[in-house]
Design a protein around this motif. Structure first.
Motif, PDB file in Angstrom:
ATOM      1  N   VAL A 145      57.147  61.924   0.608  1.00  0.00           N
ATOM      2  CA  VAL A 145      55.774  61.797   1.087  1.00  0.00           C
ATOM      3  C   VAL A 145      55.789  61.067   2.421  1.00  0.00           C
ATOM      4  CG1 VAL A 145      54.782  61.786  -1.228  1.00  0.00           C
ATOM      5  CG2 VAL A 145      55.431  59.617  -0.167  1.00  0.00           C
ATOM      6  N   PRO A 146      54.787  61.300   3.274  1.00  0.00           N
ATOM      7  CA  PRO A 146      54.765  60.619   4.573  1.00  0.00           C
ATOM      8  C   PRO A 146      54.748  59.102   4.401  1.00  0.00           C
ATOM      9  CG  PRO A 146      53.157  62.397   4.512  1.00  0.00           C
ATOM     10  CD  PRO A 146      53.660  62.237   3.109  1.00  0.00           C
ATOM     11  N   PHE A 147      55.521  58.412   5.216  1.00  0.00           N
ATOM     12  CA  PHE A 147      55.576  56.957   5.134  1.00  0.00           C
ATOM     13  C   PHE A 147      54.227  56.345   5.508  1.00  0.00           C
ATOM     14  CE2 PHE A 147      56.118  53.044   7.686  1.00  0.00           C
ATOM     15  CZ  PHE A 147      56.397  52.186   6.640  1.00  0.00           C
ATOM     16  N   GLY A 148      53.800  55.344   4.744  1.00  0.00           N
ATOM     17  CA  GLY A 148      52.596  54.594   5.077  1.00  0.00           C
ATOM     18  C   GLY A 148      51.309  55.182   4.551  1.00  0.00           C
ATOM     19  N   ASP A 149      51.353  56.294   3.827  1.00  0.00           N
ATOM     20  CA  ASP A 149      50.146  56.949   3.330  1.00  0.00           C
ATOM     21  C   ASP A 149      50.019  56.685   1.829  1.00  0.00           C
ATOM     22  OD1 ASP A 149      48.158  58.765   2.446  1.00  0.00           O
ATOM     23  OD2 ASP A 149      48.536  60.067   4.173  1.00  0.00           O
ATOM     24  N   ALA A 150      49.238  55.651   1.462  1.00  0.00           N
ATOM     25  CA  ALA A 150      49.102  55.279   0.055  1.00  0.00           C
ATOM     26  C   ALA A 150      48.439  56.382  -0.758  1.00  0.00           C
ATOM     27  CB  ALA A 150      48.305  53.983  -0.058  1.00  0.00           C
ATOM     28  N   GLY A 151      47.495  57.106  -0.159  1.00  0.00           N
ATOM     29  CA  GLY A 151      46.810  58.172  -0.870  1.00  0.00           C
ATOM     30  C   GLY A 151      47.752  59.292  -1.286  1.00  0.00           C
ATOM     31  N   LYS A 152      48.596  59.721  -0.336  1.00  0.00           N
ATOM     32  CA  LYS A 152      49.542  60.802  -0.645  1.00  0.00           C
ATOM     33  C   LYS A 152      50.615  60.323  -1.622  1.00  0.00           C
ATOM     34  CE  LYS A 152      48.820  63.609   3.480  1.00  0.00           C
ATOM     35  NZ  LYS A 152      49.412  64.224   4.687  1.00  0.00           N
ATOM     36  N   LEU A 153      51.004  59.048  -1.510  1.00  0.00           N
ATOM     37  CA  LEU A 153      51.965  58.494  -2.463  1.00  0.00           C
ATOM     38  C   LEU A 153      51.371  58.513  -3.869  1.00  0.00           C
ATOM     39  CD1 LEU A 153      54.617  56.959  -3.089  1.00  0.00           C
ATOM     40  CD2 LEU A 153      53.394  54.837  -2.565  1.00  0.00           C
ATOM     41  N   ALA A 154      50.127  58.057  -4.004  1.00  0.00           N
ATOM     42  CA  ALA A 154      49.471  58.023  -5.314  1.00  0.00           C
ATOM     43  C   ALA A 154      49.331  59.423  -5.895  1.00  0.00           C
ATOM     44  CB  ALA A 154      48.101  57.357  -5.192  1.00  0.00           C
ATOM     45  N   ARG A 155      48.918  60.382  -5.064  1.00  0.00           N
ATOM     46  CA  ARG A 155      48.721  61.747  -5.561  1.00  0.00           C
ATOM     47  C   ARG A 155      50.044  62.390  -5.970  1.00  0.00           C
ATOM     48  NH1 ARG A 155      44.833  61.523  -1.455  1.00  0.00           N
ATOM     49  NH2 ARG A 155      46.158  62.519   0.102  1.00  0.00           N
TER      50      ARG A 155
END
Length: 384
Positions: A324-334
Motif C-alpha cells: 500500500v502507498p506509504f503514509g496513507d492510513a485509509g488505504k492501509l486500513a482498507r
C-alpha cells in the motif's frame, strides 16, 4: 597482508577480520550470522560492539572475540576501535555510524574497509540532512567496497561517491520452520497453544493483526493507530497488537486510551514465533530497514502481510504481500480489512510468500559472498 582464499584448507595463517556494529537489530543479527559462518571457514573474527549488544546477540557464543566499544564517536571509543583493528586483514563496518567511527579509527591506514548498509538513514530537518550527507560521503568514499542490502541502498552509496558499491541481500536466521509449518500443518497441541495465546491477548472470536518493531520514530506506529481508528467502529473490529518497546510508549498508550483504539502494546517479547503463528495478518506501516526483518519473518512463517511500499519492500516481498502507498492510513486500513475477510487471498499470499522466501539468499550464500569480497581485497596484485 595475508593472501587467503580458504584459510582452513590452504595452511596459510587465518584471515583476521574485525566486524564493527553499533547495535541495530538488522546489523547485529547479520554480524552474528556472519561471524558464525566465517569462523566455521577458519577465519578469526573480532566483533566490536557495545556491551549490551553482545549481551543481546551473543557474538562470543559463536566463537568470536568481543571487544566492547560504545556507540559514541568520542576519542576514547575511537581509540579502542583503533587498537582492535590494529592487526586486522579486513575491517567490516555495519551501518552508517559504525562505518563513520571505523573511518576515524583507521585514520588513513591501508587496511581494506568493507561497509554494509542495512538501514536507510533518515534526517528530521535541513541541518540534520546536511550532516547525514556528510557522514555518508565520508564513510563510503573511504570504503574499499560498500555492500547494500537493497538496490536503493546501493544506489544511495553510489550517489554519495562510493568507488565500488554492490548488492548483498543478506540471508538471516529464522524463528520458525520454512513454509509456515506451525500454521499450515499444526497438530492439536499447536492449535491449543495458538488458541491459548489468542485468549491471553484478548483475540478469541476476533481477528488478530500483528505489528513488530521498537516504539520509536520511523516505525509507522502512529500511522497504524490512525488505521486502527478506522476499525474502531466496525462490526468485526480486529485487535491490533504491537510487540516492541521504546520511547514512544507513553504517547502511543495515551492515544490508545483517549481514542478507545483496539490496540494493545505488548512490550518486548521473546515469543515472536508464537505471535506469528497466532496472528491472522501482519502489518508493516513503515520501515527504514533495507530488508524488513518482520516482513521476512512473516513471509517465512506463512503470515499474510500488508506492507507500506517503502524503498526496498517490493524488492524483498515481490507479490508475496499486499503493498500500500506509504503514509496513507485509509488505504492501509482498507487493505487489512479486505484481506481479513478474504480467505482465498490470504491463502494465495501465503503460497506466493513461500515462493518468494525460496528466492532469498541463505546464510551460507551470504557468508560465501562476503568471504569472496574479503578474498578479493586481500589477494596480492598480479605481477606485470
Amino acid at each position: 597482508m595475508t593472501p587467503v582464499s580458504s584459510p582452513a584448507s590452504t595452511g596459510l595463517a587465518p584471515l583476521r577480520t574485525v566486524q564493527v556494529t553499533g547495535g541495530s537489530a538488522a546489523g547485529s543479527i547479520h554480524v552474528r550470522s556472519l561471524a558464525a559462518g566465517l569462523i566455521a571457514r577458519g577465519v578469526r573474527v573480532t566483533v566490536c560492539a557495545p556491551s549490551d549488544t553482545e549481551h543481546t546477540y551473543g557474538f562470543a557464543a559463536v566463537g568470536a572475540r568481543h571487544v566492547p566499544v560504545p556507540r559514541s564517536s568520542d576519542p576514547a571509543s575511537v581509540a579502542a576501535l583503533r587498537i582492535a583493528c590494529a592487526d586486522a586483514d579486513v575491517v567490516h563496518a555495519h551501518g552508517l555510524h559504525a562505518s563513520f567511527r571505523t573511518v576515524l579509527a583507521l585514520g588513513g591506514r591501508n587496511t581494506p574497509l568493507v561497509v554494509t548498509w542495512h538501514n536507510r538513514a533518515r534526517a528530521g530537518g535541513t541541518a540534520r540532512a546536511a550532516l547525514l550527507k556528510v557522514l555518508e560521503r565520508r564513510a563510503v568514499r573511504a570504503a574499499s567496497v560498500v555492500l547494500g542490502v537493497s538496490s536503493d541502498l546501493v544506489d544511495r552509496a553510489r550517489r554519495r561517491g562510493a568507488r565500488d558499491a554492490r548488492l548483498s541481500a543478506v540471508g538471516l536466521p529464522r524463528v520458525l520452520p520454512a513454509g509456515g509449518a506451525a500454521r499450515a500443518g499444526a497438530g492439536a497441541g499447536e492449535l491449543d497453544r495458538r488458541a491459548k495465546l489468542r485468549a491471553e491477548l484478548g483475540a478469541l472470536g476476533r481477528w488478530l493483526v500483528l505489528a513488530v518493531g521498537a516504539l520509536e520514530e520511523g516505525r509507522g506506529h502512529r500511522l497504524l493507530l490512525d488505521a486502527a481508528r478506522r476499525w474502531r467502529d466496525e462490526d468485526d473490529t480486529p485487535l491490533v497488537v504491537i510487540a516492541g518497546e521504546g520511547s514512544l510508549r507513553g504517547e502511543l498508550q495515551r492515544r490508545i486510551e483517549h481514542e478507545g483504539l483496539p490496540v494493545r502494546l505488548l512490550g518486548r517479547r521473546d515469543d515472536l514465533g508464537s505471535l506469528l503463528t497466532a496472528a491472522d495478518v501482519g502489518v508493516v506501516a513503515d520501515c527504514a530497514e533495507g530488508r524488513s526483518l518482520f516482513a521476512q519473518e512473516a513471509l517465512h512463517a506463512g503470515l499474510p502481510l500488508v506492507a507500506a511500499d517503502v524503498p526496498g519492500m517490493a524488492e524483498l516481498v515481490g507479490d508475496g504481500a499486499e503493498l500500500v502507498p506509504f503514509g496513507d492510513a485509509g488505504k492501509l486500513a482498507r487493505a487489512v480489512s479486505a484481506l481479513l475477510v478474504d480467505a482465498g487471498r490470504r491463502e494465495e499470499l501465503v503460497r506466493r510468500g513461500a515462493w518468494q522466501v525460496g528466492a532469498w539468499p541463505t546464510e551460507d550464500e551470504t557468508v560465501a559472498q562476503v568471504l569472496s569480497v574479503y578474498d578479493e581485497l586481500t589477494q596480492p596484485l598480479p605481477l606485470a
